[in-house]
Design a protein around this motif. Sequence first.
Motif, PDB file in Angstrom:
ATOM      1  N   GLU A 164       0.820  -1.222   0.000  1.00  0.00           N
ATOM      2  CA  GLU A 164       0.000   0.000   0.000  1.00  0.00           C
ATOM      3  C   GLU A 164       0.851   1.267   0.000  1.00  0.00           C
ATOM      4  O   GLU A 164       0.788   2.084   0.926  1.00  0.00           O
ATOM      5  CB  GLU A 164      -0.957  -0.021   1.200  1.00  0.00           C
ATOM      6  N   PRO A 165       1.628   1.472  -1.066  1.00  0.00           N
ATOM      7  CA  PRO A 165       2.426   2.695  -1.148  1.00  0.00           C
ATOM      8  C   PRO A 165       1.557   3.897  -1.502  1.00  0.00           C
ATOM      9  O   PRO A 165       0.402   3.730  -1.923  1.00  0.00           O
ATOM     10  CB  PRO A 165       3.395   2.373  -2.294  1.00  0.00           C
ATOM     11  N   SER A 166       2.086   5.078  -1.327  1.00  0.00           N
ATOM     12  CA  SER A 166       1.338   6.285  -1.689  1.00  0.00           C
ATOM     13  C   SER A 166       1.306   6.440  -3.203  1.00  0.00           C
ATOM     14  O   SER A 166       0.379   7.038  -3.754  1.00  0.00           O
ATOM     15  CB  SER A 166       2.012   7.532  -1.116  1.00  0.00           C
ATOM     16  N   LEU A 167       2.352   5.929  -3.841  1.00  0.00           N
ATOM     17  CA  LEU A 167       2.545   6.222  -5.254  1.00  0.00           C
ATOM     18  C   LEU A 167       3.077   4.988  -5.986  1.00  0.00           C
ATOM     19  O   LEU A 167       3.957   4.312  -5.476  1.00  0.00           O
ATOM     20  CB  LEU A 167       3.585   7.357  -5.362  1.00  0.00           C
ATOM     21  N   VAL A 168       2.475   4.721  -7.158  1.00  0.00           N
ATOM     22  CA  VAL A 168       3.044   3.672  -8.015  1.00  0.00           C
ATOM     23  C   VAL A 168       3.513   4.329  -9.305  1.00  0.00           C
ATOM     24  O   VAL A 168       2.752   5.057  -9.955  1.00  0.00           O
ATOM     25  CB  VAL A 168       2.023   2.560  -8.316  1.00  0.00           C
ATOM     26  N   LEU A 169       4.765   4.066  -9.654  1.00  0.00           N
ATOM     27  CA  LEU A 169       5.330   4.593 -10.895  1.00  0.00           C
ATOM     28  C   LEU A 169       5.464   3.428 -11.869  1.00  0.00           C
ATOM     29  O   LEU A 169       6.099   2.427 -11.555  1.00  0.00           O
ATOM     30  CB  LEU A 169       6.707   5.207 -10.627  1.00  0.00           C
ATOM     31  N   ALA A 170       4.839   3.567 -13.011  1.00  0.00           N
ATOM     32  CA  ALA A 170       4.849   2.464 -13.981  1.00  0.00           C
ATOM     33  C   ALA A 170       5.450   2.964 -15.294  1.00  0.00           C
ATOM     34  O   ALA A 170       4.890   3.834 -15.958  1.00  0.00           O
ATOM     35  CB  ALA A 170       3.442   1.950 -14.196  1.00  0.00           C
ATOM     36  N   ASP A 171       6.608   2.411 -15.627  1.00  0.00           N
ATOM     37  CA  ASP A 171       7.333   2.839 -16.825  1.00  0.00           C
ATOM     38  C   ASP A 171       7.004   1.884 -17.974  1.00  0.00           C
ATOM     39  O   ASP A 171       7.432   0.730 -17.966  1.00  0.00           O
ATOM     40  CB  ASP A 171       8.835   2.832 -16.524  1.00  0.00           C
ATOM     41  N   GLU A 172       6.237   2.376 -18.925  1.00  0.00           N
ATOM     42  CA  GLU A 172       5.833   1.575 -20.094  1.00  0.00           C
ATOM     43  C   GLU A 172       5.334   0.194 -19.667  1.00  0.00           C
ATOM     44  O   GLU A 172       5.836  -0.841 -20.139  1.00  0.00           O
ATOM     45  CB  GLU A 172       7.022   1.403 -21.055  1.00  0.00           C
ATOM     46  N   PRO A 173       4.337   0.114 -18.821  1.00  0.00           N
ATOM     47  CA  PRO A 173       3.944  -1.186 -18.263  1.00  0.00           C
ATOM     48  C   PRO A 173       3.352  -2.141 -19.284  1.00  0.00           C
ATOM     49  O   PRO A 173       3.338  -3.351 -19.064  1.00  0.00           O
ATOM     50  CB  PRO A 173       2.906  -0.823 -17.202  1.00  0.00           C
ATOM     51  N   LEU A 189      -5.107  -2.039 -12.939  1.00  0.00           N
ATOM     52  CA  LEU A 189      -4.488  -0.871 -12.298  1.00  0.00           C
ATOM     53  C   LEU A 189      -5.532   0.197 -11.960  1.00  0.00           C
ATOM     54  O   LEU A 189      -5.474   0.818 -10.884  1.00  0.00           O
ATOM     55  CB  LEU A 189      -3.395  -0.286 -13.217  1.00  0.00           C
ATOM     56  N   ALA A 190      -6.493   0.364 -12.863  1.00  0.00           N
ATOM     57  CA  ALA A 190      -7.564   1.338 -12.597  1.00  0.00           C
ATOM     58  C   ALA A 190      -8.375   0.901 -11.381  1.00  0.00           C
ATOM     59  O   ALA A 190      -8.739   1.720 -10.522  1.00  0.00           O
ATOM     60  CB  ALA A 190      -8.464   1.454 -13.835  1.00  0.00           C
ATOM     61  N   HIS A 191      -8.578  -0.395 -11.281  1.00  0.00           N
ATOM     62  CA  HIS A 191      -9.295  -0.947 -10.139  1.00  0.00           C
ATOM     63  C   HIS A 191      -8.520  -0.689  -8.840  1.00  0.00           C
ATOM     64  O   HIS A 191      -9.086  -0.291  -7.817  1.00  0.00           O
ATOM     65  CB  HIS A 191      -9.499  -2.445 -10.383  1.00  0.00           C
ATOM     66  N   MET A 192      -7.232  -0.910  -8.900  1.00  0.00           N
ATOM     67  CA  MET A 192      -6.376  -0.686  -7.728  1.00  0.00           C
ATOM     68  C   MET A 192      -6.426   0.786  -7.315  1.00  0.00           C
ATOM     69  O   MET A 192      -6.436   1.115  -6.135  1.00  0.00           O
ATOM     70  CB  MET A 192      -4.920  -1.057  -8.055  1.00  0.00           C
ATOM     71  N   ASN A 193      -6.398   1.636  -8.330  1.00  0.00           N
ATOM     72  CA  ASN A 193      -6.448   3.078  -8.076  1.00  0.00           C
ATOM     73  C   ASN A 193      -7.740   3.442  -7.353  1.00  0.00           C
ATOM     74  O   ASN A 193      -7.733   4.177  -6.353  1.00  0.00           O
ATOM     75  CB  ASN A 193      -6.325   3.817  -9.409  1.00  0.00           C
ATOM     76  N   GLN A 194      -8.826   2.858  -7.824  1.00  0.00           N
ATOM     77  CA  GLN A 194     -10.121   3.205  -7.220  1.00  0.00           C
ATOM     78  C   GLN A 194     -10.328   2.523  -5.875  1.00  0.00           C
ATOM     79  O   GLN A 194     -10.776   3.143  -4.910  1.00  0.00           O
ATOM     80  CB  GLN A 194     -11.246   2.821  -8.182  1.00  0.00           C
ATOM     81  N   GLY A 197      -6.978   3.495  -3.559  1.00  0.00           N
ATOM     82  CA  GLY A 197      -6.649   4.915  -3.479  1.00  0.00           C
ATOM     83  C   GLY A 197      -5.189   5.213  -3.744  1.00  0.00           C
ATOM     84  O   GLY A 197      -4.640   6.222  -3.277  1.00  0.00           O
ATOM     85  N   VAL A 198      -4.522   4.321  -4.492  1.00  0.00           N
ATOM     86  CA  VAL A 198      -3.100   4.530  -4.787  1.00  0.00           C
ATOM     87  C   VAL A 198      -2.955   5.505  -5.957  1.00  0.00           C
ATOM     88  O   VAL A 198      -3.708   5.433  -6.932  1.00  0.00           O
ATOM     89  CB  VAL A 198      -2.424   3.190  -5.166  1.00  0.00           C
ATOM     90  N   THR A 199      -2.011   6.420  -5.845  1.00  0.00           N
ATOM     91  CA  THR A 199      -1.722   7.356  -6.948  1.00  0.00           C
ATOM     92  C   THR A 199      -0.857   6.639  -7.982  1.00  0.00           C
ATOM     93  O   THR A 199       0.117   5.977  -7.611  1.00  0.00           O
ATOM     94  CB  THR A 199      -0.949   8.574  -6.399  1.00  0.00           C
ATOM     95  N   PHE A 200      -1.233   6.754  -9.248  1.00  0.00           N
ATOM     96  CA  PHE A 200      -0.466   6.108 -10.317  1.00  0.00           C
ATOM     97  C   PHE A 200       0.087   7.156 -11.268  1.00  0.00           C
ATOM     98  O   PHE A 200      -0.620   8.108 -11.640  1.00  0.00           O
ATOM     99  CB  PHE A 200      -1.360   5.156 -11.135  1.00  0.00           C
TER     100      PHE A 200
END
Lengths: 231, 410
Positions: A164-173, A189-194, A197-200
Amino acid sequence: MIMEHTVICRHVSKVYRQESVAVQALTDINLEIPKKDFACLSGPSGSGKSTLLNLIGGLDRPTGGEITVDGQRVDQLGKSELAALRLHKIGFVFQAYNLIPVLTAIENVEFVMQLQGMAAAERAVKAREILHEVGLDGLEYRRPGELSGGQQQRVAVARAIVSEPSLVLADEPTANLDSKTAENLMQLLAHMNQEHGVTFIFSTHDKLVMDFSRRLITLHDGSIVNDVRRE
Amino acid sequence: MRSEWRAPLLLTLAWRNLWRHTRRTLMILFAFALGVWSMIVIAAITRGSMEQQLDKSILNLTGHIQIHLAAFRDDPVIEHRFLPPPALSAALAGADVMTWVPRVRVPAVIASERESAGVTLVGIEPERERGLSFIPGAVTEGRYLEAPDDPGMLLGRKLAERLETGLGRRVVLMSQDVNNRVADRGFRVVGVFDTQPRQMEEAYVFIGRATAQQMLKLDDNITEVALMTTDRDHLEELLARLLVAVPALDVQPWTVLEPLLVLTRKITDVVLIIWYAIVFAAMSFGLINTLLMAVFERTREFGLFQSLGMRPAHILGQVLVESLILLALALAAGNLLAAATVYALRDGIDLTSVAEGMELVGVAPIIYPAWSAGDLAAANLLVFVLGLAASLYPAWRAARHVPVEAITRV
């Protein structure tokens, strides 16, 4: 209402030195990414997307400017502090999956939690839950070499968000995935975001990823040339 | 925000990484085990040979400790005799003394019908010499002396040849008695002894202790007490006890009596250390090369570890644990192989085909490898500690990668 930001970039620049030649990778980047955002950095190759992502993630250091992640000045942290920030606040998803080849899927997912010092029983439960959530039931004990590209990327996503990090950085996933697998991944990923509440923040060339994003930031020659929010 | 590193993951990663390249790992393991094996086996053979040489020299009338009158060692003549004080017998009754024996040892001249020669006359108690000197087992012709007052004499083969005499023949022994008069007596040669080095055969003649005392008018005086202890390398306590019991006498351990043996032992230690260093130097190149290759191949992986929040110190630890496992396995295999080899050689390495030459330099024709806790510990510690030290460079290389460079490296 004051909006909380996960990432703030102020006048960020990055210059690479290749032998005696200086290459300006980023110029005066100013950017604010609010919490729970689902943002995409796009632009042609060499525009500075990956560089910006790496600077935000503390994998590289800016030549100038300030970068703040979850209230911490990334550009001012030492090696160990940066490691701690990445461990507790940031999840990474890379283009080339980047799983640890000698560990099974569940061990890869547990890896970060183990670094965090979480008890074995607790991290095993969390790892199973997240693998179930990304649709990898039954594949927990397979090593990366025994998984397809899409499955590997799901393990990487599970690893990135399990703590449960604050931020996920995805490079050309989605770069190495077929279109169907890429769409499934973006839905996940959209599901995880919603749900979590993780920022992508993504960097991508892929139109599919851009279509999923709620904010499209376009870079060109190291500068932001467009920043569009699509609700 | 402090991360806690948990050993099981470190070990899991290290163990599995080692077996990613099974053939390479097995090859380096084999090379290391061979190195450790050679260190231990060569040390055991060298140590065995050296200890045999030492034991043999101690049996050549030296013993573990000798007691004389103070001036005897510089001038071994009859004037420097002494009557053993009762306190000496009491001090020698301790459990750390295996056996002890009084001797008369003085210069003499022996003459046959044809030749004469200067010798050292040694008056012994035949039965008590067993386990203390070579002579009880060295008689190859005739018989050994039967009692302290045995009228016969034991002669070395080389001396017998020189005097042109032999078993059953009579010889005359001349020396100086306590009154500074010539004492002479005829003896029948009852036994001929063979020993190494062959100079011993020419240097000594043996008669009974009581016979010698009678011939030299010594009464109960003797010139020497020699003793054998339970542990020749730890004589301090016994020496201290003897010095208190007989302060007027000169009590000396074999290390003082035979300084050449001590020097030989020291040289052996140095040779072994040099051998260890040569073997380890060869092994360390292999280890560093293997680890550097492993680190280079896994540059991306180390970048990944860092991007996931693993601290550089943990990455350094990761490589060191891999090295540690490799070293532990190699040491275990090397020690087992060495133990099997030394066990297989327990009946000795027979070098009789070149024995004559070797005996001239004091090396026994059959060498029995000898374990030494010190040699074992030195070989294992050296490989383990220096092996880990040699791993520091590859580990440091792994830990100092900049994450973004490592992760983007193809």
